[in-house]
Motif scaffolding. Structure first.
Motif, mmCIF file in Angstrom:
data_model
loop_
_atom_site.group_PDB
_atom_site.id
_atom_site.type_symbol
_atom_site.label_atom_id
_atom_site.label_comp_id
_atom_site.label_asym_id
_atom_site.label_seq_id
_atom_site.Cartn_x
_atom_site.Cartn_y
_atom_site.Cartn_z
ATOM 1 N N ASN A 174 0.811 -1.212 0.000
ATOM 2 C CA ASN A 174 0.000 0.000 0.000
ATOM 3 C C ASN A 174 0.846 1.264 0.000
ATOM 4 O O ASN A 174 0.492 2.254 -0.611
ATOM 5 C CB ASN A 174 -0.879 0.005 1.244
ATOM 6 N N ASN A 175 1.930 1.218 0.759
ATOM 7 C CA ASN A 175 2.840 2.358 0.798
ATOM 8 C C ASN A 175 4.211 1.894 0.343
ATOM 9 O O ASN A 175 4.536 0.721 0.486
ATOM 10 C CB ASN A 175 2.939 2.912 2.212
ATOM 11 N N ASP B 196 10.967 7.232 -9.904
ATOM 12 C CA ASP B 196 9.714 6.871 -9.271
ATOM 13 C C ASP B 196 9.611 5.349 -9.202
ATOM 14 O O ASP B 196 9.696 4.671 -10.209
ATOM 15 C CB ASP B 196 8.556 7.441 -10.096
ATOM 16 N N VAL B 197 9.476 4.823 -8.000
ATOM 17 C CA VAL B 197 9.212 3.394 -7.854
ATOM 18 C C VAL B 197 7.725 3.249 -7.558
ATOM 19 O O VAL B 197 7.246 3.728 -6.529
ATOM 20 C CB VAL B 197 10.038 2.779 -6.711
ATOM 21 N N PRO B 198 6.964 2.618 -8.465
ATOM 22 C CA PRO B 198 5.530 2.520 -8.227
ATOM 23 C C PRO B 198 5.225 1.524 -7.118
ATOM 24 O O PRO B 198 6.022 0.622 -6.833
ATOM 25 C CB PRO B 198 4.975 2.023 -9.559
ATOM 26 N N ASN B 199 4.103 1.730 -6.464
ATOM 27 C CA ASN B 199 3.656 0.743 -5.477
ATOM 28 C C ASN B 199 2.168 0.498 -5.659
ATOM 29 O O ASN B 199 1.419 1.421 -5.988
ATOM 30 C CB ASN B 199 3.947 1.226 -4.056
ATOM 31 N N ARG C 148 -10.463 2.238 -9.801
ATOM 32 C CA ARG C 148 -11.593 3.061 -9.348
ATOM 33 C C ARG C 148 -12.023 4.077 -10.406
ATOM 34 O O ARG C 148 -13.123 4.597 -10.368
ATOM 35 C CB ARG C 148 -11.240 3.817 -8.067
ATOM 36 N N ALA D 60 3.530 11.671 -12.770
ATOM 37 C CA ALA D 60 3.124 10.885 -11.601
ATOM 38 C C ALA D 60 1.621 10.631 -11.643
ATOM 39 O O ALA D 60 1.161 9.503 -11.374
ATOM 40 C CB ALA D 60 3.510 11.612 -10.313
ATOM 41 N N ALA D 61 0.841 11.661 -11.992
ATOM 42 C CA ALA D 61 -0.613 11.499 -12.013
ATOM 43 C C ALA D 61 -1.029 10.490 -13.085
ATOM 44 O O ALA D 61 -1.783 9.545 -12.811
ATOM 45 C CB ALA D 61 -1.293 12.848 -12.262
ATOM 46 N N ASP E 287 0.862 8.274 -14.686
ATOM 47 C CA ASP E 287 1.460 6.950 -14.474
ATOM 48 C C ASP E 287 0.719 6.170 -13.393
ATOM 49 O O ASP E 287 0.510 4.969 -13.511
ATOM 50 C CB ASP E 287 2.930 7.087 -14.059
ATOM 51 N N GLY E 288 0.347 6.867 -12.308
ATOM 52 C CA GLY E 288 -0.359 6.193 -11.216
ATOM 53 C C GLY E 288 -1.681 5.636 -11.696
ATOM 54 O O GLY E 288 -2.038 4.487 -11.407
ATOM 55 N N LEU E 289 -2.419 6.448 -12.453
ATOM 56 C CA LEU E 289 -3.714 5.992 -12.978
ATOM 57 C C LEU E 289 -3.503 4.865 -13.993
ATOM 58 O O LEU E 289 -4.226 3.869 -14.001
ATOM 59 C CB LEU E 289 -4.444 7.166 -13.635
ATOM 60 N N ARG F 10 -2.639 1.481 -12.270
ATOM 61 C CA ARG F 10 -3.804 0.836 -11.682
ATOM 62 C C ARG F 10 -4.684 0.227 -12.773
ATOM 63 O O ARG F 10 -5.153 -0.893 -12.654
ATOM 64 C CB ARG F 10 -4.576 1.848 -10.831
ATOM 65 N N SER G 160 3.915 8.139 -8.135
ATOM 66 C CA SER G 160 2.750 7.770 -8.941
ATOM 67 C C SER G 160 1.741 6.981 -8.101
ATOM 68 O O SER G 160 0.533 7.212 -8.191
ATOM 69 C CB SER G 160 3.202 6.962 -10.155
ATOM 70 N N MET H 165 -0.109 9.394 -5.875
ATOM 71 C CA MET H 165 -1.077 10.242 -6.591
ATOM 72 C C MET H 165 -2.366 9.465 -6.839
ATOM 73 O O MET H 165 -3.468 9.969 -6.617
ATOM 74 C CB MET H 165 -0.490 10.723 -7.927
ATOM 75 N N GLU H 166 -2.224 8.216 -7.262
ATOM 76 C CA GLU H 166 -3.411 7.412 -7.559
ATOM 77 C C GLU H 166 -4.235 7.205 -6.278
ATOM 78 O O GLU H 166 -5.459 7.334 -6.302
ATOM 79 C CB GLU H 166 -2.992 6.081 -8.182
#
Lengths: 402, 511
Positions: free
Chosen positions: A160-161, A172-175, A185, A206-207, A209-211, A214, B432, B435-436
């Motif tokens: 989660n974190n 950036d390391v994604p999690n 979502r 970041a915005a 990539d995060g979306l 997921r 990232s 942010m999500e």
């Protein structure tokens, strides 16, 4: 270079090289390069009931209610002999033992850190930072440093974190946690609106990539989820580690090469159980998950290494509550399709009362920083300077595991 | 607190959905200027109508005066005050909480092996978790609803600066007391008093192990962090020798027995005992040798050594600079202008560490708003400001969703394992993955969380959702939205989606 300077340089580098953006790396993991998954057992698991020192009379004296019986072909609850000294917890008979027979598992007993606080949080922290003693940067983890000395090794934390191990990386390391339903979502339209609002801002990558992560994880896992739902005639078990590792395998197979996941519930101070009970159930869940990971990777298991660690071992003697308390040295596991396994590796000492540290727990004879430096050196052909970046002041020890 | 029935809940929602009466026209108030809004967004956790009204009524300087002297008109909404007052973690005196813990431990120890003993242990752990969660909720409720928003930010800032980790040992029984009695009373006071209050608090004594620090069994943990993290900063020029000397000075500073046991001291030691609530300086555990700290001789005398040492440390120029830089890093910019930090440090030294005076220097500076890049909100600022904008003072009945959101976002109160506190720079919170997750939390708030209005244990009513297009929005938010955010909002297909987009926007994510 201090951390701030480091981050500033990293930010400049990132600005100069927009290709560092994660979305462009989504399909970028090169075939054939090694794949490493780091599994952290938080809580300090009792290694003495995983790798049973069955040749030691002292083990049976010290654990009147918890000891696992000496190997006996007629007793399914007895230890499975691995060699003349060590036996395996029988809860791992169908998961880890077959891998052992294929030489795809090695155990490193008397492993751990030089942190003697016997505190969960201090020792976990110490391991994840991977820096000598109390010195160093609180927010720099060894996996983050490893990912900076490697190229073409996309990293991800299945949590989660972002765990401390992966903190402080200029990239950036994604999690993303895969414990629960991995469904996205936001749909495509909403994701596009959100990304649009950030276009041209420093957080644009970041915005989006995060979306994107997921949504792509959600899509990647769609077939797997449907398959698991069919197989389990309902929802895949939320508490099963195998559910999670099958999802992890789907991502590690093609997209990522360096991963982290943690598993809790190992702090067995009370009613730990022997061949059956709390600890053995947890070990079974863990073993099933690791075997499922190997299975789900298929051919890719041959390029894969899994390392299982915990912050410390536990007291060699059982306590008054049929449990064990915080100790020191533990047993680390190394698994993989082509590792040099089927053996108990590293420096060892006879398991007897005089060899205990402070008459309490296993000593550490194989400092994990030295052992992993040796392992990483072999896996990726890292040189001395690179290994010193990952583990400052470590003295790499090559146990010829990979 | 009485349970709210579903019909009355519906009435509230209906009232909320009615168009805002055109009070703005009646008052003749013009929309706030960009500069005013920017200042208010630093001065408070985020905008709500009460903060804007106070600003309009008092003006910037008098509002700041009122905040710094802690005389802001208004108080917590009664429903929120009642909610906080109902938490056992806040309602029970700290010594009683620890005495209860001790009794439970003794009882468990005496029980025979078996299921009953396991159940009793689990109950005690569960109680600890609940107490910690209540402390988290109380802290977040005050951050959202507290009328003195500058003070509320300072309470969070100091809790983070003097960070403690609730899951360690019995800290779950101590963190509510830590906030209420060590941090809050000194949040705008003298820095020296704040250091002393944390030094004497059970939570800090146990978190950094000074409770175990005794002559012959010296534990340097707290001594090191007191200088490195709390006062001087890591490169301030003190040595390992200073750490060892400070550790000796701190021997014997610990926690009074909570089991009713009477301690005996010989006639020579008895007058040297210091008690203050749960704090106890135990001269039997103190090393009475003479010490040298930061080049100054400190004669072995007992607790007075600690007072002298703290005075000496907080008067170092390095301390003034370290604290000023950290404050400016939180309120002004990740890399605050050195000239501002220097002026704040001078105020700190001139005023002997008067926190309110240092804040005044910062909040009246031109650099506060001219520092260039805006600050990206950390998760706490994000959740608290979203609650303030979305619900605008309307009391919630359950603050657990706030705690859960901060768990998801990775910044729960009392949840930082290491003693350095949560990072305050934007880069630490804008990966990232983060942010999500932040967008998901924005969605949860924007679409309405039924749990917020369901008292703990009650049945869940049908969820409503907040209406963000209020007068406050048109006054202070809408005029300054970026074109990209406007374009995004225009594509929303429902009020809920619009809410989620606004709270996810970069305009809202920065302050």
């Amino acid at each position: 270079m201090n951390r701030r300077q480091f981050l500033r340089n990293a930010a400049l580098a990132a600005a100069a090289l927009p290709t560092l953006s994660f979305s462009s790396r989504l399909f970028a993991a090169p075939a054939g390069s090694p794949r490493l998954l780091f599994v952290f057992l938080r809580g300090g698991y009792d290694c003495n009931n995983l790798l049973v020192p069955y040749a030691s009379g002292f083990y049976y004296e010290a654990r009147p209610t918890l000891a696992i019986a000496r190997p006996d072909p007629n007793d399914a609850n007895s230890a499975i002999a691995l060699d003349a000294h060590w036996g395996l917890n029988p809860a791992l008979r169908d998961s880890i033992h077959p891998l052992w027979q294929k030489k795809q598992v090695a155990f490193v007993p008397f492993a751990g850190t030089d942190d003697l606080s016997r505190s969960h949080f201090e020792t976990q922290d110490n391991i994840e930072r991977g820096q000598p003693g109390q010195a160093g940067d609180y927010r720099s983890g060894f996996l983050a440093r490893l990912s900076t000395v490697l190229t073409g090794v996309p990293a991800i934390a299945f949590t989660n974190n972002l765990p401390l191990s992966f903190q402080g990386s200029p990239r950036d390391v994604p999690n993303i946690s895969l414990k629960g339903d991995p469904k996205a979502r936001f749909d495509e339209r909403q994701s596009a609106i959100l990304a649009g609002m950030y276009r041209g801002t420093p957080l644009a990558d970041a915005a989006s990539d995060g979306l994107a992560l997921r949504r792509s994880v959600s899509m990647d896992l769609q077939n797997l989820e449907e398959e698991m739902v069919r197989a389990s005639r309902g929802a895949p078990s939320a508490s099963s580690f195998a559910t999670e590792t099958r999802r992890i395998a789907a991502l590690m197979r093609d997209r990522y090469r360096l991963g982290f996941v943690d598993v809790g519930g190992w702090d067995t101070h009370v009613n730990q159980g022997g061949a059956v009970g709390q600890l053995s159930s947890n070990l079974r869940n863990l073993g099933d998950g690791l075997a499922a990971y190997a299975d789900a990777l298929g051919e890719a298991w041959n390029d894969t290494v899994v390392v299982v660690v915990s912050e410390f071992g536990r007291t060699f003697r059982e306590n008054g509550d049929r449990g064990t308390d915080h100790g020191h040295g533990t047993v680390h596991w190394v698994l993989g399709g082509r590792i040099n396994g089927g053996r108990v590796a590293g420096e060892q000492v006879a398991v007897a009362q005089p060899s205990l540290l402070q008459d309490r727990d296993y000593p550490v004879l194989n400092n994990y920083r030295d052992v992993y430096a040796g392992l990483f050196g072999r896996l990726w052909g890292l040189g001395r300077d690179q290994l010193q970046t990952v583990f400052p002041q470590a003295r790499p020890r090559d146990l010829q595991l990979a | 607190m009485a349970m709210r029935s579903v019909p009355s809940m519906r009435r509230r929602l209906v009232a909320l959905l009615l168009p805002w009466p055109l009070l703005a026209a009646a008052h003749g108030d013009a929309p706030l200027q960009r500069d005013d809004v920017a200042w208010l967004c630093r001065d408070g956790f985020g905008l709500d109508s009460a903060l804007v009204a106070g600003y309009r009524q008092l003006g910037r300087n008098r509002l700041l005066d009122a905040q710094l002297t802690d005389r802001v008109p208004g108080r917590l909404p009664p429903a929120v005050a009642a909610l906080i007052a109902g938490y056992p973690a806040l309602r029970t005196p700290p010594d009683q909480l620890l005495a209860q813990w001790n009794q439970a431990q003794e009882r468990i120890k005496a029980m025979p092996e078996g299921d009953a003993k396991v159940a009793a242990r689990n109950d005690l752990q569960k109680q600890g978790n609940q107490l910690a969660q209540q402390a988290q909720q109380a802290e977040l409720l005050q951050a959202v609803y507290g009328p003195n928003q500058l003070k509320e930010q300072m309470v969070w800032f100091w809790l983070n600066h003097f960070s403690v980790y609730a899951p360690k040992g019995r800290l779950r029984w101590e963190v509510a007391d830590y906030e209420e009695h060590a941090i809050r009373p000194h949040a705008l006071g003298r820095f020296r008093d704040l250091v002393m209050a944390t030094l004497k608090s059970p939570a800090m004594l146990e978190y950094l192990d000074n409770a175990q620090n005794a002559k012959g069994h010296v534990n340097e943990n707290y001594a090191r962090e007191l200088m490195e993290l709390h006062t001087l900063g890591v490169d301030a020029g003190y040595t390992q020798q200073d750490v060892q000397q400070l550790a000796l000075i701190l021997t014997g500073a610990g926690i009074a027995p909570v089991d009713g046991r009477v301690e005996r001291f010989n006639p020579k030691m008895a007058p040297l005992v210091v008690r203050d609530g749960l704090f106890e300086f135990n001269p039997n555990r103190h090393d009475f040798g003479d010490k040298v700290l930061l080049g100054q001789a400190i004669k072995g005398s007992g607790f007075d050594e600690v007072r002298q040492a703290v005075d000496l440390i907080v008067r170092q120029p390095a301390c003034a600079r370290f604290i000023s830089r950290k404050l400016a890093g939180y309120f002004v910019a990740d890399q605050p202008p050195p000239a501002l930090v220097e002026r704040m440090a001078r105020t700190f030294q001139r005023s002997d560490g008067d926190i309110a005076k240092v804040l005044r220097t910062m909040f009246t500076s031109k650099e506060l708003l001219a520092a260039g890049a805006p600050k990206f909100k950390d998760p706490t600022q994000f959740v608290v400001s979203a609650m303030r904008l979305a619900y605008d003072g309307r009391p919630v009945a359950n603050a657990l969703p706030l705690v859960n959101w901060l768990n998801l976002l990775g910044e729960p109160p009392y949840g930082r394992i290491t003693p350095d506190g949560w990072p305050l720079d934007g880069a630490s919170w804008s990966s990232s993955g983060q942010m999500e997750t932040r967008f998901e939390v924005a969605r949860a708030i924007g679409y309405g969380s039924a749990q917020l209005f369901t008292p703990e244990g009650a049945a869940q009513p049908s969820p409503g959702f907040p209406l963000l297009t209020t007068r406050l929005y048109y006054d202070a938010v809408e005029p300054y939205l970026s074109a990209a955010t406007r374009a995004g909002l225009a594509q929303a297909r429902s009020q809920q989606e619009w809410n989620a987009l606004l709270l996810s926007s970069p305009d809202f994510g920065y302050r």
